[in-house]
Write an enzyme that holds these catalytic residues in place. Structure first.
Site, PDB file in Angstrom:
ATOM      1  N   LYS A 147       0.820  -1.200   0.000  1.00  0.00           N
ATOM      2  CA  LYS A 147       0.000   0.000   0.000  1.00  0.00           C
ATOM      3  C   LYS A 147       0.865   1.265   0.000  1.00  0.00           C
ATOM      4  CE  LYS A 147      -3.853  -2.326   0.086  1.00  0.00           C
ATOM      5  NZ  LYS A 147      -3.444  -3.572  -0.494  1.00  0.00           N
ATOM      6  N   GLU A 201      -3.086   7.464   7.229  1.00  0.00           N
ATOM      7  CA  GLU A 201      -3.557   8.593   6.458  1.00  0.00           C
ATOM      8  C   GLU A 201      -4.751   9.233   7.138  1.00  0.00           C
ATOM      9  OE1 GLU A 201      -4.048   6.662   2.762  1.00  0.00           O
ATOM     10  OE2 GLU A 201      -5.939   5.694   3.295  1.00  0.00           O
ATOM     11  N   HIS A 231     -15.066  -2.071   7.703  1.00  0.00           N
ATOM     12  CA  HIS A 231     -14.402  -1.869   6.425  1.00  0.00           C
ATOM     13  C   HIS A 231     -14.672  -2.991   5.432  1.00  0.00           C
ATOM     14  CE1 HIS A 231     -12.246   1.696   7.792  1.00  0.00           C
ATOM     15  NE2 HIS A 231     -12.006   1.044   8.909  1.00  0.00           N
ATOM     16  N   ARG A 242      -7.501  -7.649  -8.924  1.00  0.00           N
ATOM     17  CA  ARG A 242      -8.288  -8.876  -9.095  1.00  0.00           C
ATOM     18  C   ARG A 242      -9.717  -8.489  -9.421  1.00  0.00           C
ATOM     19  NH1 ARG A 242     -11.242  -8.598  -4.386  1.00  0.00           N
ATOM     20  NH2 ARG A 242     -10.189  -7.707  -2.570  1.00  0.00           N
TER      21      ARG A 242
END
Length: 590
Positions: free
Chosen positions: A116, A200, A235, A291
């Site tokens: 990431k 973040e 999430h 994907r």
């Protein structure tokens, strides 16, 4: 065209891939664990090969075992579906080195997006809008905490190698930082073998909007419009729709162009999804999933395209069937993920035998199912049973079709979330498209009212002013993302033993006047961390132990002061429901 395809997944996605590939004349084989011996995908495949173990690490994640099966059978392609090895660059490279086509992007592209932190750097270089945060290599706790303070709370801690909603925590204050960081690192190490994190700025009212992209090996890349996946818990997405409601056309075009830039910048091939956070008219890169996505059916419904067929054709060396100008969108589609889980407030995974399962039928409905009557839901894998997708000319019509379909779904033997999903659809906030990633928390009272009406058979007025169900709380707010919390309250023998308790509470009472209590496992799973030992004193809110079940981490916390008398489990133990885990004496025992 591919001649022999090995599908290395399970559930609804394995079934979908097999059906599409067989329709193209491809000979198909599947793999299965002992727990999946009689699963639907094994019956659909032309051949089915047994894997050694039930745990994912011993079956669907065992690269050498899968490569040996592929070589022995003579597969010329492997389709990983989603989850498991679908975003594992080492596996993709091993498949390529074995002379077999990996149905997906190349290993280098997967690796580029798999980290990431590296992905953020690449996307910034490609001119894709970014959130403020820290994506560096240094992982010192003090440095990370200072970075969070600089960005400003709330912040999102995220596993560098994460995916599928794992390794994420929202941190609202400095006092929460160290515990949240430790949990993300532990979960990331267990799931991905990498405990590095990034952080973040966390947008409190952001929408999750993603762009489906597709590229071939001939330098062609297109996007297939956007999806809104904002309705999430821990999430993990629950309801998805396409297109995203309320976006200006220039925003749709800008997001699509940014997603294509993201894909072409890493030499992408195949299906992928570029995910953005959208708030206040601005969008920011979140991550790229290399994907096919669980929610791809809504894109298929509004474009009329078969994305799995596109995957197989691209993997066979063909060019994309359409150019960007040819890809129109028509109507609306909404998808609900049907999970085996208990109801509010805890949403525990539910395992066991499905005694009956009747999926609804209708011209406006699509059912992607991996389970049927007589199947058993195992503790070893995720809890998704299948997906219901409704399509219609308008959003309002699609919502109504899906709401009715969820009411018609019949599943017995295990618990499921269809009523809850229907209640979400029935709220006026959802119907008005007032969407953001904190939707379930903000509207929990309205959902509770809709759920009560739905279960009573009353017509839904879409969020009236009635009071919410007493005691109904989602229990999983934005400050406690992903790690499920079970709040434990001791019961005392005698008159006090009938006092109200929280869900999954302590069970068992001693003789009159005794305060010894037993903590029992609320569900089957594996003990991954024990925070206390015999003789320790604990205070309300203190973590006692952490379980892992069906791809989720579950933290059991004390909601009263107590003294630990004995611990009856060890790290890595597999435990069953109601198995004794701890005994303790409450501090305020009579």
């Amino acid at each position: 065209m591919i001649k022999r395809l090995l599908v290395i997944n399970r559930g609804e996605i394995a079934c979908r891939i097999l059906r599409t590939a067989q329709a193209l004349g491809i000979d198909c084989a599947a793999v299965y664990s002992p727990a999946d011996r009689n699963a639907l995908h094994t019956l659909l495949a032309d051949r089915a090969f047994a894997l050694r173990g039930n745990a994912a690490s011993d079956s669907y994640l065992d690269q050498q075992q899968i490569l040996a099966i592929a070589a022995d059978w003579g597969a010329d392609a492997i389709h990983p579906g989603y989850g498991f090895l679908s975003e594992n660059s080492d596996f993709a490279r091993a498949v390529e080195n074995a002379g077999i086509r990996f149905v997906g992007p190349g290993a280098d592209a997967i690796a580029a997006m798999g980290s990431k932190a590296r992905a953020k750097q690449l996307m910034a270089e490609a001119g894709v809008p970014m959130l403020p945060g820290y994506h560096g290599d240094a992982q010192d706790v003090t440095l990370l905490r200072e970075a969070a303070q600089k960005v400003g709370y709330p912040v999102l801690l995220k596993a560098v190698s994460g995916g599928g909603g794992r390794g994420l925590r929202v941190v609202n204050a400095d006092a929460e930082f160290d515990e949240a960081l430790a949990a993300v690192q532990r979960e990331s190490q267990a799931a991905f073998g990498d405990q590095r994190v990034l952080l973040e700025k966390y947008l409190t009212q952001a929408r999750h909007v993603e762009i489906q992209v597709f590229a071939d090996d001939h330098d062609n890349c297109v996007h297939l419009h956007e999806r809104d996946c904002s309705v999430q818990r821990r999430h993990q997405k629950l309801i998805e729709e396409a297109p995203a409601p309320g976006l200006a056309e220039h925003t749709r075009e800008a997001m699509g162009a940014a997603a294509v830039r993201a894909a072409t910048s890493i030499g992408y091939s195949g299906a992928g999804t570029v995910e953005f956070l959208y708030q206040g008219g601005e969008f920011y890169f979140l991550e790229m999933n290399t994907r096919l996505q669980v929610e791809h059916p809504v894109t298929e419904c509004i474009t009329g395209l078969d994305l799995v067929e596109w995957q197989l054709r691209v993997a066979s060396g063909e060019t994309l069937p359409l150019t960007q100008a040819d890809i129109a969108r028509r109507g609306w589609a909404i998808e609900a993920r049907i999970n085996a889980e208990s109801g509010a407030p805890d949403f525990l995974p539910s395992t066991g035998l499905i005694t009956a399962l009747v999926w609804p039928q209708g011209e406006a409905l699509r059912v992607d199912a991996g389970f049927r009557s007589g199947d058993r839901v195992s503790v070893f894998y995720d809890s998704m049973l299948g997906k219901l997708i409704a399509s219609a000319p308008t959003r309002a019509e699609a919502i109504e079709e899906l709401s009715q379909a969820l009411a018609q779904l019949r599943i017995t033997g295990i618990s499921h979330n269809a009523d809850f999903l229907g209640a979400v659809l029935d709220t006026s906030a959802f119907r008005a498209a007032e969407l953001h990633t904190g939707f379930l928390t903000q509207h929990e009272d309205a959902i509770a009212v809709a759920l009560r009406r739905r279960r009573s058979g009353a017509a839904a007025p879409h969020d009236s002013g009635w009071a919410a169900l007493a005691g109904w709380r989602q229990n999983q707010g934005q400050s406690n993302t992903f790690s499920q919390q079970y709040h434990l309250r001791p019961l005392y023998a005698g008159a006090a033993a009938s006092a109200a308790t929280d869900i999954n509470t302590l069970t068992g009472t001693g003789a009159q006047g005794q305060a010894q209590q037993a903590l029992k496992a609320p569900l089957p799973g594996r003990i991954i961390k024990i925070h206390v030992a015999a003789g320790d004193s604990v205070v309300a809110g203190q973590p006692l132990l952490v379980m892992e079940a069906m791809k989720m981490e579950h933290t059991l916390k004390a909601s009263a002061d107590a003294s630990i008398e004995a611990v009856h489990c060890d790290t890595d133990d597999m435990v069953q429901p109601d198995q004794l885990l701890m005994a303790f004496v409450a501090s305020d025992a009579p």
